[in-house]
Design a protein around this motif. Structure first.
Motif, short mmCIF file in Angstrom:
data_model
loop_
_atom_site.label_atom_id
_atom_site.label_comp_id
_atom_site.label_asym_id
_atom_site.label_seq_id
_atom_site.Cartn_x
_atom_site.Cartn_y
_atom_site.Cartn_z
N PHE A 103 -83.37 -34.82 58.98
CA PHE A 103 -84.03 -34.74 57.66
C PHE A 103 -84.32 -33.29 57.30
O PHE A 103 -84.19 -32.89 56.15
CB PHE A 103 -85.33 -35.55 57.66
N HIS A 104 -84.71 -32.50 58.28
CA HIS A 104 -84.99 -31.08 58.04
C HIS A 104 -83.71 -30.35 57.64
O HIS A 104 -83.72 -29.54 56.71
CB HIS A 104 -85.59 -30.45 59.29
N GLU A 105 -82.62 -30.64 58.33
CA GLU A 105 -81.34 -30.01 58.00
C GLU A 105 -80.90 -30.39 56.59
O GLU A 105 -80.36 -29.56 55.86
CB GLU A 105 -80.27 -30.41 59.02
N ALA A 106 -81.12 -31.63 56.19
CA ALA A 106 -80.75 -32.07 54.84
C ALA A 106 -81.57 -31.34 53.79
O ALA A 106 -81.05 -30.96 52.73
CB ALA A 106 -80.93 -33.58 54.71
N ALA A 107 -82.85 -31.12 54.07
CA ALA A 107 -83.70 -30.39 53.12
C ALA A 107 -83.23 -28.94 52.97
O ALA A 107 -83.19 -28.40 51.86
CB ALA A 107 -85.16 -30.43 53.59
N LEU A 108 -82.87 -28.31 54.08
CA LEU A 108 -82.36 -26.94 54.02
C LEU A 108 -81.05 -26.88 53.25
O LEU A 108 -80.82 -25.95 52.47
CB LEU A 108 -82.16 -26.39 55.43
N MET A 109 -80.19 -27.87 53.45
CA MET A 109 -78.92 -27.92 52.74
C MET A 109 -79.15 -28.07 51.23
O MET A 109 -78.51 -27.42 50.42
CB MET A 109 -78.08 -29.09 53.26
N ALA A 155 -79.72 -23.29 45.17
CA ALA A 155 -79.67 -21.84 44.94
C ALA A 155 -78.27 -21.40 44.50
O ALA A 155 -78.13 -20.50 43.68
CB ALA A 155 -80.08 -21.09 46.20
N ARG A 156 -77.24 -22.06 45.01
CA ARG A 156 -75.87 -21.70 44.62
C ARG A 156 -75.52 -22.23 43.25
O ARG A 156 -74.84 -21.58 42.47
CB ARG A 156 -74.87 -22.22 45.65
#
Length: 36
Positions: A3-9, A15-16
């Motif tokens: 879940f943390h990795e998905a939030a960072l993604m 941003a892009r």
């Protein structure tokens, strides 16, 4: 950890896609759920 990795993604993708906008993260536990 997934879940943390998905939030960072999601933050990186935002941003892009929208480089001139500010990302505002909102938690449902902080904002609450609006009653009908």
């Amino acid at each position: 950890c997934g879940f943390h990795e998905a939030a960072l993604m999601a933050q990186s993708a935002f941003a892009r896609v929208f480089p001139d906008k500010k990302y505002s993260l909102k938690y449902t536990t902080v904002n609450g759920v609006q009653a009908f």
